[in-house]
Write an enzyme that holds these catalytic residues in place. Structure first.
Site, short mmCIF file in Angstrom:
data_model
loop_
_atom_site.label_atom_id
_atom_site.label_comp_id
_atom_site.label_asym_id
_atom_site.label_seq_id
_atom_site.Cartn_x
_atom_site.Cartn_y
_atom_site.Cartn_z
CG ASP A 237 -1.67 -1.28 1.43
OD1 ASP A 237 -2.13 -1.87 0.44
OD2 ASP A 237 -1.79 -1.72 2.60
CD GLU B 217 -8.83 -2.63 -1.13
OE1 GLU B 217 -9.30 -2.68 0.01
OE2 GLU B 217 -8.06 -3.50 -1.58
#
Length: 371
Positions: A61, A271
Site C-alpha cells: 500500500d 478501495e
C-alpha cells in the site's frame, strides 16, 4: 517480539527493455524481528517488470511523496500473523508503520525505525492498514485507518516534525471518519482533501446510515443494478487534524455520463483511492478489488464527478492491488505492490515503475509481468 536485527541488504536493479523498471532493495536501520522478515527469494525475478524496493521487511500500500527533492514512501508493514485468510481481510494484522526514503528512483532505499505503533494510539485496537502523509508549515501528518475497540475502522492522524517520524497520534480519531485508505491531496491553491473508503473489509457498506452497523453486508450494497458505493472526500481543516466539512460522495461515471454500477466489477470502486493532477486535470485512481485492476477516472474538480478512462495496471500477483502516483525529476512514477517475495497475500512487497501518458492525457496501461 524478538530482539532487533541489523539490515544490510544492498541495492538490486533489474535491467529491462523499457526504462520503466526500478528495483532497489535495502535499508540501513534496524528491523523488528517479528517472525515475518522475508526469506530468500524463490521466484524467478526476470518474470517481473520491477523488483521489490526492500526485502528486509514486508511492505504494501505505498503512498509516495516528494518533499525537498527526496522521495518518501509511507507503506503498510505486513506481518505474518495467525489469523486465517478471509474475504474481510482479518489476516492483514499490521500493527505499526515504517517509512521508506530514497534520494532517487533506483537509488538506495532506507527503511526507517518504527514511525507509529498501534500501542501508542489510544483509540486504536488493531489492524493498522494503508496510510498516507501530508506536509504543511513544517509539520508532517500521518493519516491511518485502524479498528477501534468496537471493530469499526476509523481514521486517525499523527504528527511529527520529521517526515520519517516518530509520529505522535491524536488521542481520538478524526471526527466523522470511517472506513479505510485515507489519501490526502494538496491542490495548487494549498487546500488539502482527504479521499477514503473501501468496501468488503473496508466497511463502507456498514456505514451507509452514518453509524457503523456491525451486522451490515459483508461485501457491498448487494444491488448489482444500482450505482456502486461511492468513495468519500472531505476538505481538511486548516490545522490538517480534522475534516473541514462532512464527507461527501465521489461520483464515478461512464463516458455516457451514467454512474458506474455495483455489478460492474471491472470498473467500480473497491478501495485504494489516490488523487494526482496532470496538465491541469484531476486523476482519481483506485483499485477494483476482486477483479484486481488499478484504474482511473478524470475530472475538472477535486470533488469530481470523475469519468472513467481505463486501466493503469493489470493484475499483479497477490489478491490486493494498491498504489500511488507521483512526479519526480520530470517523470511520473507508479508505486504498487505484489507478493513476489513471499507468494502469500498477507505478505507483500512494494515496487515502482515509470508511468507514461499519451498525448491526449490518457495513461498507458502497464503489465506488471514479463513472463
Amino acid at each position: 517480539m524478538t530482539p532487533f536485527k541489523s539490515m544490510t541488504t544492498g541495492v538490486a536493479l533489474m535491467a529491462l527493455a523499457f526504462a520503466t523498471a526500478c528495483g532497489p532493495t535495502g535499508g540501513e536501520q534496524a528491523a523488528p524481528g517479528n517472525g515475518s522478515e522475508p526469506a530468500a527469494q524463490k521466484t524467478d525475478p526476470s518474470r517481473y517488470l520491477s523488483q521489490p524496493l526492500v526485502s528486509d521487511i514486508y511492505t504494501a500500500d505505498p503512498s509516495a511523496h516528494v518533499w525537498d527533492g527526496k522521495i518518501y514512501v509511507y507503506p503498510s508493514h505486513d506481518i505474518d500473523g495467525p489469523t486465517p485468510e478471509d474475504d474481510l481481510g482479518a489476516h492483514f494484522e499490521m500493527r505499526d508503520y515504517r517509512v521508506l526514503s530514497m534520494d532517487s528512483i533506483g537509488g538506495k532505499v532506507t527503511v526507517h525505525p518504527v514511525a507509529l505503533d498501534v500501542k501508542d494510539v489510544p483509540w486504536a485496537d488493531r489492524q493498522m492498514w494503508a496510510p498516507d502523509a501530508a506536509r504543511k508549515n513544517g509539520t508532517y501528518y500521518l493519516y491511518f485507518p485502524a479498528k477501534d475497540k468496537q471493530g469499526a475502522f476509523r481514521i486517525g492522524v499523527a504528527t511529527s516534525k520529521s517526515p520519517v517520524g516518530p509520529f505522535k497520534a491524536n488521542p481520538q480519531p478524526i471526527k466523522d471518519s470511517f472506513s479505510i485508505d485515507p489519501a490526502v491531496f494538496t491542490d495548487d491553491d494549498g487546500k488539502s482533501y482527504m479521499y477514503f473508503g473501501g468496501i468488503w473489509g473496508g466497511q463502507l457498506q456498514r456505514n451507509t446510515t452514518g453509524t457503523y452497523d456491525p451486522d451490515g453486508s459483508k461485501t457491498d450494497l448487494e444491488a448489482p443494478d444500482k450505482p456502486a458505493l461511492a468513495p468519500k472526500i472531505a476538505v481538511m481543516a486548516d490545522d490538517m487534524m480534522e475534516f473541514g466539512e462532512k464527507p461527501r460522495d465521489i461520483q464515478i461515471l461512464d463516458k455516457s455520463g451514467k454512474p458506474i454500477l455495483s455489478g460492474d466489477t471491472d470498473r467500480r470502486f473497491f478501495e485504494a483511492a489516490w488523487m494526482h493532477k496532470y496538465n491541469g486535470k484531476y486523476y482519481f485512481s483506485y483499485s477494483t478489488g476482486d477483479t484486481h485492476y488499478l484504474v482511473y477516472a478524470t475530472g475538472t474538480s477535486p470533488y469530481g464527478p470523475f469519468t472513467y478512462q481505463g486501466r493503469i495496471l493489470e493484475p499483479t500477483e497477490g489478491w490486493t492491488s494498491h498504489h500511488s502516483i507521483v512526479e519526480w525529476d520530470g517523470r511520473w512514477w507508479l508505486f504498487y505492490h505484489d507478493t513476489q517475495l513471499s507468494g502469500q497475500t498477507r505478505l507483500r512487497n512494494v515496487k515502482v515503475t515509470e508511468l507514461f501518458y499519451n498525448e491526449d492525457g490518457s495513461i498507458r496501461t502497464i503489465n506488471p509481468m514479463l513472463k
